[in-house]
Motif scaffolding. Structure first.
Motif, PDB file in Angstrom:
ATOM      1  N   GLY A 183     -39.960   1.847  44.043  1.00  0.00           N
ATOM      2  CA  GLY A 183     -39.303   1.430  42.809  1.00  0.00           C
ATOM      3  C   GLY A 183     -38.109   0.529  42.964  1.00  0.00           C
ATOM      4  N   THR A 184     -37.856   0.033  44.184  1.00  0.00           N
ATOM      5  CA  THR A 184     -36.639  -0.736  44.448  1.00  0.00           C
ATOM      6  C   THR A 184     -36.969  -2.181  44.773  1.00  0.00           C
ATOM      7  N   ASP A 185     -36.194  -3.115  44.189  1.00  0.00           N
ATOM      8  CA  ASP A 185     -36.368  -4.524  44.522  1.00  0.00           C
ATOM      9  C   ASP A 185     -35.200  -4.981  45.393  1.00  0.00           C
ATOM     10  N   HIS A 186     -35.117  -6.271  45.635  1.00  0.00           N
ATOM     11  CA  HIS A 186     -34.113  -6.802  46.568  1.00  0.00           C
ATOM     12  C   HIS A 186     -32.694  -6.655  46.024  1.00  0.00           C
ATOM     13  N   MET A 187     -32.508  -7.052  44.789  1.00  0.00           N
ATOM     14  CA  MET A 187     -31.160  -7.120  44.237  1.00  0.00           C
ATOM     15  C   MET A 187     -30.524  -5.748  44.031  1.00  0.00           C
ATOM     16  N   PHE A 188     -31.354  -4.714  43.879  1.00  0.00           N
ATOM     17  CA  PHE A 188     -30.809  -3.389  43.589  1.00  0.00           C
ATOM     18  C   PHE A 188     -31.053  -2.385  44.717  1.00  0.00           C
ATOM     19  N   ALA A 189     -31.321  -2.895  45.918  1.00  0.00           N
ATOM     20  CA  ALA A 189     -31.578  -2.000  47.043  1.00  0.00           C
ATOM     21  C   ALA A 189     -30.319  -1.265  47.483  1.00  0.00           C
ATOM     22  N   LEU A 190     -29.234  -1.978  47.695  1.00  0.00           N
ATOM     23  CA  LEU A 190     -28.036  -1.357  48.269  1.00  0.00           C
ATOM     24  C   LEU A 190     -27.442  -0.245  47.410  1.00  0.00           C
ATOM     25  N   PRO A 191     -27.422  -0.360  46.078  1.00  0.00           N
ATOM     26  CA  PRO A 191     -26.887   0.758  45.287  1.00  0.00           C
ATOM     27  C   PRO A 191     -27.853   1.925  45.126  1.00  0.00           C
ATOM     28  N   ASN A 192     -29.105   1.753  45.553  1.00  0.00           N
ATOM     29  CA  ASN A 192     -30.126   2.778  45.323  1.00  0.00           C
ATOM     30  C   ASN A 192     -29.835   4.023  46.166  1.00  0.00           C
ATOM     31  N   PRO A 193     -29.718   5.213  45.567  1.00  0.00           N
ATOM     32  CA  PRO A 193     -29.393   6.430  46.333  1.00  0.00           C
ATOM     33  C   PRO A 193     -30.423   6.776  47.399  1.00  0.00           C
ATOM     34  N   MET A 194     -31.716   6.553  47.130  1.00  0.00           N
ATOM     35  CA  MET A 194     -32.748   6.846  48.121  1.00  0.00           C
ATOM     36  C   MET A 194     -32.637   5.905  49.317  1.00  0.00           C
ATOM     37  N   PHE A 195     -32.338   4.658  49.044  1.00  0.00           N
ATOM     38  CA  PHE A 195     -32.159   3.658  50.093  1.00  0.00           C
ATOM     39  C   PHE A 195     -30.991   4.070  50.992  1.00  0.00           C
ATOM     40  N   LYS A 196     -29.878   4.407  50.345  1.00  0.00           N
ATOM     41  CA  LYS A 196     -28.683   4.802  51.088  1.00  0.00           C
ATOM     42  C   LYS A 196     -28.933   6.082  51.876  1.00  0.00           C
ATOM     43  N   GLY A 197     -29.632   7.027  51.272  1.00  0.00           N
ATOM     44  CA  GLY A 197     -29.910   8.287  51.941  1.00  0.00           C
ATOM     45  C   GLY A 197     -30.735   8.101  53.196  1.00  0.00           C
ATOM     46  N   ALA A 198     -31.743   7.228  53.146  1.00  0.00           N
ATOM     47  CA  ALA A 198     -32.601   6.987  54.307  1.00  0.00           C
ATOM     48  C   ALA A 198     -31.801   6.374  55.448  1.00  0.00           C
ATOM     49  N   VAL A 199     -30.916   5.446  55.123  1.00  0.00           N
ATOM     50  CA  VAL A 199     -30.095   4.815  56.162  1.00  0.00           C
ATOM     51  C   VAL A 199     -29.111   5.818  56.753  1.00  0.00           C
ATOM     52  N   MET A 200     -28.465   6.586  55.907  1.00  0.00           N
ATOM     53  CA  MET A 200     -27.486   7.566  56.380  1.00  0.00           C
ATOM     54  C   MET A 200     -28.166   8.625  57.262  1.00  0.00           C
ATOM     55  N   ASP A 201     -29.370   9.039  56.906  1.00  0.00           N
ATOM     56  CA  ASP A 201     -30.106   9.988  57.737  1.00  0.00           C
ATOM     57  C   ASP A 201     -30.374   9.410  59.113  1.00  0.00           C
ATOM     58  N   PHE A 202     -30.735   8.130  59.143  1.00  0.00           N
ATOM     59  CA  PHE A 202     -30.996   7.447  60.418  1.00  0.00           C
ATOM     60  C   PHE A 202     -29.725   7.367  61.260  1.00  0.00           C
ATOM     61  N   LEU A 203     -28.640   6.948  60.656  1.00  0.00           N
ATOM     62  CA  LEU A 203     -27.395   6.754  61.401  1.00  0.00           C
ATOM     63  C   LEU A 203     -26.787   8.076  61.879  1.00  0.00           C
ATOM     64  N   THR A 204     -26.811   9.060  61.037  1.00  0.00           N
ATOM     65  CA  THR A 204     -26.175  10.330  61.410  1.00  0.00           C
ATOM     66  C   THR A 204     -27.092  11.219  62.241  1.00  0.00           C
ATOM     67  N   GLY A 205     -28.376  10.970  62.192  1.00  0.00           N
ATOM     68  CA  GLY A 205     -29.317  11.772  62.970  1.00  0.00           C
ATOM     69  C   GLY A 205     -29.224  11.531  64.461  1.00  0.00           C
ATOM     70  N   TYR A 206     -28.579  10.412  64.843  1.00  0.00           N
ATOM     71  CA  TYR A 206     -28.448  10.090  66.259  1.00  0.00           C
ATOM     72  C   TYR A 206     -27.002  10.093  66.704  1.00  0.00           C
ATOM     73  N   SER A 207     -26.113  10.696  65.924  1.00  0.00           N
ATOM     74  CA  SER A 207     -24.685  10.696  66.281  1.00  0.00           C
ATOM     75  C   SER A 207     -24.424  11.707  67.390  1.00  0.00           C
TER      76      SER A 207
END
Length: 251
Positions: free
Chosen positions: A227-251
């Protein structure tokens, strides 16, 4: 808030938080504040104990303005990023780029992978592997148009209105769009050995399928956010959650 000079160009930057460094590279015609602060990324990352480094690309935001396309290109942008890390005395950092910023991040990871830990390529996918198109010229023409109502290409018009809304120097952004494409993403991507996340929205026609790009790397995986396009990707909570899971999962 700080400023240093890279290749004769003043580069404005900010550092927030304490912990593992991460360098964020914003997209074309954007600013660090609009991509990373307004959308809550800096707040989320500092809460997760990252030292967050953001900066305005040359020609954008508070950084120096150049009206010659020769002053731009991913190699020069990558040089600015490395110079910023050197200026701050940071030997290694995680890395995240969005859209054009992801293209810069690709070059950094491919050519200077030892300077970076985890890598997030956001808002990109298989379309990065396609030959250069007329997109840059169309967008530059739109940015230079006397009347935005005369712009027929919807995507180019969207970039014009976005840059205008942010108060950008339109001539500088147009020069950035006209910069010659340097090298091929298809040649760079297989050189990336860092643990990498390639992520884009399911409706992101500018990016294409992130699986296509991730498949060319030795240590990458892809995420598609529904459900996400280019212009609204960064504010999308699911988008942010996936990135944060990736970054913090390897801390």
């Amino acid at each position: 808030m700080g400023e240093f000079v890279s290749g004769g160009v003043p580069i404005a930057y900010d550092v927030e938080g304490e912990g593992r460094p991460i360098l964020l590279i914003h997209g074309f015609s954007a600013t660090a504040h609009d991509n990373w602060v307004r959308t809550g990324w800096v707040q989320a990352l500092t809460r997760a104990r990252f030292k967050v480094i953001t900066y305005d690309l040359r020609g954008h935001g508070r950084s120096g303005k150049l009206h010659d396309p020769a002053g731009y290109g991913h190699a020069k942008h990558a040089g600015d990023a490395l110079a910023l890390l050197d200026h701050l005395g940071i030997a290694e950092a995680d890395l995240m780029g969005f859209s054009m910023g992801a293209g810069i991040a690709m070059r950094l990871a491919a050519e200077h992978g030892s300077r970076f830990g985890l890598v997030v390529l956001a808002g990109v996918g298989g379309r990065a592997l396609e030959p250069a198109s007329s997109f840059g010229t169309k967008t530059a023409d739109a940015l230079e148009a006397a009347d935005p109502d005369t712009i027929e290409d919807r995507t180019a018009k969207a970039f014009r209105l976005y840059a205008e809304n942010l108060g950008q120097d339109l001539k500088s952004i147009a020069a950035c769009a006209r910069a010659p494409r340097e090298g091929s993403a298809a040649d760079l991507v297989p050189l990336i050995r860092n643990r990498t996340l390639v992520i884009a929205g399911a409706r992101d026609d500018l990016a294409g399928d992130p699986n296509t790009l991730a498949a060319l790397m030795a240590n990458a995986r892809a995420e598609i956010i529904p459900g996400t396009d280019h212009m609204f990707a960064l504010p999308n909570p699911m988008f942010k959650g996936a990135v944060m899971d990736f970054l913090t999962g390897y801390s």
